[in-house]
Design a protein around this motif. Structure first.
Motif, PDB file in Angstrom:
ATOM      1  N   SER A 114       0.815  -1.217   0.000  1.00 54.98           N
ATOM      2  CA  SER A 114       0.000   0.000   0.000  1.00 54.98           C
ATOM      3  C   SER A 114       0.841   1.256   0.000  1.00 54.98           C
ATOM      4  O   SER A 114       0.313   2.361   0.092  1.00 54.98           O
ATOM      5  CB  SER A 114      -0.932  -0.002   1.226  1.00 54.98           C
ATOM      6  N   CYS A 115       2.158   1.105  -0.085  1.00 62.67           N
ATOM      7  CA  CYS A 115       3.061   2.237  -0.257  1.00 62.67           C
ATOM      8  C   CYS A 115       4.346   1.736  -0.889  1.00 62.67           C
ATOM      9  O   CYS A 115       4.680   0.546  -0.798  1.00 62.67           O
ATOM     10  CB  CYS A 115       3.346   2.951   1.075  1.00 62.67           C
ATOM     11  N   ILE A 116       5.063   2.642  -1.528  1.00 58.86           N
ATOM     12  CA  ILE A 116       6.310   2.270  -2.204  1.00 58.86           C
ATOM     13  C   ILE A 116       7.404   1.968  -1.190  1.00 58.86           C
ATOM     14  O   ILE A 116       8.252   1.097  -1.410  1.00 58.86           O
ATOM     15  CB  ILE A 116       6.738   3.384  -3.171  1.00 58.86           C
ATOM     16  N   ALA A 117       7.395   2.668  -0.067  1.00 53.58           N
ATOM     17  CA  ALA A 117       8.443   2.454   0.942  1.00 53.58           C
ATOM     18  C   ALA A 117       8.489   1.006   1.391  1.00 53.58           C
ATOM     19  O   ALA A 117       9.578   0.469   1.652  1.00 53.58           O
ATOM     20  CB  ALA A 117       8.212   3.373   2.139  1.00 53.58           C
ATOM     21  N   GLU A 118       7.333   0.345   1.461  1.00 50.68           N
ATOM     22  CA  GLU A 118       7.342  -1.038   1.943  1.00 50.68           C
ATOM     23  C   GLU A 118       7.973  -1.981   0.934  1.00 50.68           C
ATOM     24  O   GLU A 118       8.741  -2.872   1.315  1.00 50.68           O
ATOM     25  CB  GLU A 118       5.931  -1.505   2.298  1.00 50.68           C
ATOM     26  N   VAL A 119       7.671  -1.810  -0.356  1.00 46.61           N
ATOM     27  CA  VAL A 119       8.307  -2.688  -1.336  1.00 46.61           C
ATOM     28  C   VAL A 119       9.806  -2.409  -1.388  1.00 46.61           C
ATOM     29  O   VAL A 119      10.621  -3.326  -1.542  1.00 46.61           O
ATOM     30  CB  VAL A 119       7.652  -2.547  -2.730  1.00 46.61           C
ATOM     31  N   ARG A 120      10.212  -1.169  -1.217  1.00 49.48           N
ATOM     32  CA  ARG A 120      11.637  -0.844  -1.170  1.00 49.48           C
ATOM     33  C   ARG A 120      12.295  -1.469   0.069  1.00 49.48           C
ATOM     34  O   ARG A 120      13.445  -1.915   0.007  1.00 49.48           O
ATOM     35  CB  ARG A 120      11.827   0.675  -1.152  1.00 49.48           C
ATOM     36  N   THR A 121      11.537  -1.530   1.154  1.00 48.71           N
ATOM     37  CA  THR A 121      12.048  -2.172   2.365  1.00 48.71           C
ATOM     38  C   THR A 121      12.271  -3.658   2.139  1.00 48.71           C
ATOM     39  O   THR A 121      13.306  -4.213   2.519  1.00 48.71           O
ATOM     40  CB  THR A 121      11.052  -1.951   3.525  1.00 48.71           C
ATOM     41  N   VAL A 122      11.284  -4.320   1.532  1.00 46.49           N
ATOM     42  CA  VAL A 122      11.410  -5.753   1.252  1.00 46.49           C
ATOM     43  C   VAL A 122      12.579  -6.006   0.312  1.00 46.49           C
ATOM     44  O   VAL A 122      13.358  -6.961   0.494  1.00 46.49           O
ATOM     45  CB  VAL A 122      10.095  -6.292   0.661  1.00 46.49           C
ATOM     46  N   GLU A 123      12.742  -5.156  -0.702  1.00 42.89           N
ATOM     47  CA  GLU A 123      13.881  -5.305  -1.622  1.00 42.89           C
ATOM     48  C   GLU A 123      15.210  -5.174  -0.877  1.00 42.89           C
ATOM     49  O   GLU A 123      16.161  -5.928  -1.141  1.00 42.89           O
ATOM     50  CB  GLU A 123      13.788  -4.248  -2.725  1.00 42.89           C
ATOM     51  N   THR A 124      15.279  -4.246   0.055  1.00 41.46           N
ATOM     52  CA  THR A 124      16.500  -4.049   0.831  1.00 41.46           C
ATOM     53  C   THR A 124      16.789  -5.261   1.698  1.00 41.46           C
ATOM     54  O   THR A 124      17.946  -5.724   1.796  1.00 41.46           O
ATOM     55  CB  THR A 124      16.379  -2.790   1.711  1.00 41.46           C
ATOM     56  N   ILE A 125      15.745  -5.814   2.334  1.00 42.34           N
ATOM     57  CA  ILE A 125      15.926  -6.985   3.192  1.00 42.34           C
ATOM     58  C   ILE A 125      16.383  -8.192   2.386  1.00 42.34           C
ATOM     59  O   ILE A 125      17.275  -8.942   2.803  1.00 42.34           O
ATOM     60  CB  ILE A 125      14.611  -7.298   3.940  1.00 42.34           C
ATOM     61  N   GLU A 126      15.793  -8.375   1.196  1.00 38.74           N
ATOM     62  CA  GLU A 126      16.050  -9.589   0.426  1.00 38.74           C
ATOM     63  C   GLU A 126      17.280  -9.509  -0.462  1.00 38.74           C
ATOM     64  O   GLU A 126      17.945 -10.524  -0.698  1.00 38.74           O
ATOM     65  CB  GLU A 126      14.818  -9.918  -0.419  1.00 38.74           C
ATOM     66  N   SER A 127      17.594  -8.303  -0.967  1.00 38.91           N
ATOM     67  CA  SER A 127      18.726  -8.205  -1.908  1.00 38.91           C
ATOM     68  C   SER A 127      19.761  -7.167  -1.519  1.00 38.91           C
ATOM     69  O   SER A 127      20.770  -7.010  -2.211  1.00 38.91           O
ATOM     70  CB  SER A 127      18.207  -7.911  -3.321  1.00 38.91           C
ATOM     71  N   GLY A 128      19.515  -6.435  -0.451  1.00 41.39           N
ATOM     72  CA  GLY A 128      20.499  -5.467   0.019  1.00 41.39           C
ATOM     73  C   GLY A 128      20.341  -4.070  -0.547  1.00 41.39           C
ATOM     74  O   GLY A 128      21.040  -3.148  -0.123  1.00 41.39           O
ATOM     75  N   ALA A 129      19.404  -3.885  -1.518  1.00 39.41           N
ATOM     76  CA  ALA A 129      19.216  -2.555  -2.104  1.00 39.41           C
ATOM     77  C   ALA A 129      17.803  -2.414  -2.652  1.00 39.41           C
ATOM     78  O   ALA A 129      17.226  -3.364  -3.177  1.00 39.41           O
ATOM     79  CB  ALA A 129      20.224  -2.312  -3.220  1.00 39.41           C
ATOM     80  N   ALA A 130      17.254  -1.214  -2.511  1.00 42.60           N
ATOM     81  CA  ALA A 130      15.927  -0.925  -3.061  1.00 42.60           C
ATOM     82  C   ALA A 130      16.045  -0.548  -4.528  1.00 42.60           C
ATOM     83  O   ALA A 130      16.949   0.198  -4.919  1.00 42.60           O
ATOM     84  CB  ALA A 130      15.279   0.205  -2.275  1.00 42.60           C
ATOM     85  N   THR A 131      15.132  -1.056  -5.341  1.00 38.77           N
ATOM     86  CA  THR A 131      15.172  -0.766  -6.778  1.00 38.77           C
ATOM     87  C   THR A 131      13.913  -0.058  -7.288  1.00 38.77           C
ATOM     88  O   THR A 131      13.966   0.596  -8.334  1.00 38.77           O
ATOM     89  CB  THR A 131      15.363  -2.071  -7.577  1.00 38.77           C
ATOM     90  N   THR A 132      12.797  -0.203  -6.601  1.00 34.76           N
ATOM     91  CA  THR A 132      11.561   0.454  -7.035  1.00 34.76           C
ATOM     92  C   THR A 132      11.657   1.950  -6.752  1.00 34.76           C
ATOM     93  O   THR A 132      11.905   2.354  -5.617  1.00 34.76           O
ATOM     94  CB  THR A 132      10.341  -0.127  -6.302  1.00 34.76           C
ATOM     95  N   PRO A 133      11.482   2.796  -7.757  1.00 30.29           N
ATOM     96  CA  PRO A 133      11.606   4.245  -7.535  1.00 30.29           C
ATOM     97  C   PRO A 133      10.373   4.821  -6.857  1.00 30.29           C
ATOM     98  O   PRO A 133       9.284   4.250  -6.918  1.00 30.29           O
ATOM     99  CB  PRO A 133      11.752   4.793  -8.958  1.00 30.29           C
ATOM    100  N   PHE A 134      10.568   5.960  -6.213  1.00 29.28           N
ATOM    101  CA  PHE A 134       9.441   6.708  -5.690  1.00 29.28           C
ATOM    102  C   PHE A 134       8.705   7.375  -6.852  1.00 29.28           C
ATOM    103  O   PHE A 134       9.116   7.282  -8.014  1.00 29.28           O
ATOM    104  CB  PHE A 134       9.909   7.741  -4.665  1.00 29.28           C
TER     105      PHE A 134
END
Length: 335
Positions: free
Chosen positions: A285-305
């Motif tokens: 329900s927000c971009i920050a959460e998918v960026r958080t999951v990306e950071t946890i799983e791969s070490g870096a966020a890739t989905t842009p704001f």
């Protein structure tokens, strides 16, 4: 009963809207604005309910309801307080930052006071002066209260809920860290919020409204692609009665106050972070959460704001797949 405000004047013109959102009837002879109705709810509510019944039976003058002609149901409010009822969302964000999650977060709600002097209409663009600010959508559930006394119990708080709706609580993520570091909370990082075209009385929601929670998938599309389908009734640690009672601990709450749930967030079926819709999950329900999951799983966020030209849609459907509260539809534009 469904209520909306048509554009006209600073506080809009109150109308009653049909269940299918196709028609509406002027309610100015009962209360000129939604705030006026909330201020005199014991008198206004039964009259508005009768008007809604007459509208359904088509026995009164009515006109087509066009969501583009609607302003925010409350174009401005005495209070806008946003909680963080989905602690899963908070836990994920802190995990991505490597910050420990205080145990109190599971028992004592987080809440901040937002700006309430003006809200965006549900079809207004999201003004963004600088893409570097990290503009994010936040799909939420909100309630509007009547008067709530200081020290109200959860049961008293639930009884004071007059209306239910949806929100896009826009956040400027890259401005948040510096503001929080000052120890005084959000100001510049929280621009004007947006609410659904229609607010609905709890009794009209049937089984969807239970135990102080709105149940059902909260639909979020980003640039025409499904982004979130999280169920608002699942993983909600603090129901609205608890949130309102928390706010009322040290002060009374006036009629017309809007209380938000915070970003709706569901855990994955395995108990871990949720997955994108394309991967079989319910999305976010927000971009920050998918960026958080990306950071946890791969070490870096890739989905842009959000960038200029991006489009956001937020709504919730009934059993016939029709929007219950209308639809928030916004384009990000250069301010």
């Amino acid at each position: 009963m469904k209520l909306a405000s048509l554009k006209g004047g600073r506080d809009g013109r109150l109308v009653v809207v049909s269940d299918d959102l196709a028609w509406c009837a002027e309610a100015g002879h009962i209360a000129p604005t939604l705030q006026a109705a909330l201020d005199d709810w014991e008198h206004a509510e039964p009259l508005l309910a009768n008007l809604a019944t007459d509208l359904q039976h088509e026995v009164i003058p009515m006109m087509r309801f066009h969501e583009r002609n609607a302003t925010s149901p409350l174009p401005r409010a005495y209070q806008w307080a946003d909680g963080s009822a989905y602690v899963n969302h908070v836990a994920l964000v802190r995990q991505a930052r490597g910050a420990e999650m205080p145990e109190s977060f599971w028992t004592d709600p987080l809440m901040y006071q937002g700006g309430s002097d003006g809200f965006l209409a549900p079809r207004d663009p999201i003004p963004l002066a600088d893409e570097a600010w990290g503009c994010d959508l936040e799909a939420e559930v909100v309630v509007v209260t009547g008067d709530v006394p200081q020290g109200a119990t959860r049961a008293e708080a639930l009884a004071a809920i007059r209306l239910v709706g949806l929100a896009n609580d826009v956040s400027l993520r890259n401005l948040i860290p510096a503001e929080l570091a000052k120890g005084f909370g959000f100001v510049q990082s929280k621009p004007a919020s947006t609410f659904s075209p229609v607010f609905v009385t709890p009794d009209s929601l049937g089984d969807r409204w239970a135990d102080g929670k709105l149940h059902g998938p909260l639909m979020v599309d980003l640039n025409g692609t499904p982004f979130g389908r999280a169920d608002a009734g699942i993983d909600m640690t603090f129901d609205f009665g608890t949130l309102i009672a928390h706010l009322a601990k040290t002060r009374a709450i006036v009629a017309g106050s809007i209380i938000g749930s915070g970003t709706v967030s569901n855990r994955g079926t395995d108990g871990g972070p949720g997955k994108p819709i394309a991967a079989g999950g319910v999305g976010y329900s927000c971009i920050a959460e998918v960026r958080t999951v990306e950071t946890i799983e791969s070490g870096a966020a890739t989905t842009p704001f959000l960038k200029h030209g991006d489009t956001v849609r937020i709504w919730m459907e009934d059993e016939r797949h029709h929007p219950i509260f209308g639809t928030i539809e916004q384009v990000v534009e250069a301010a």
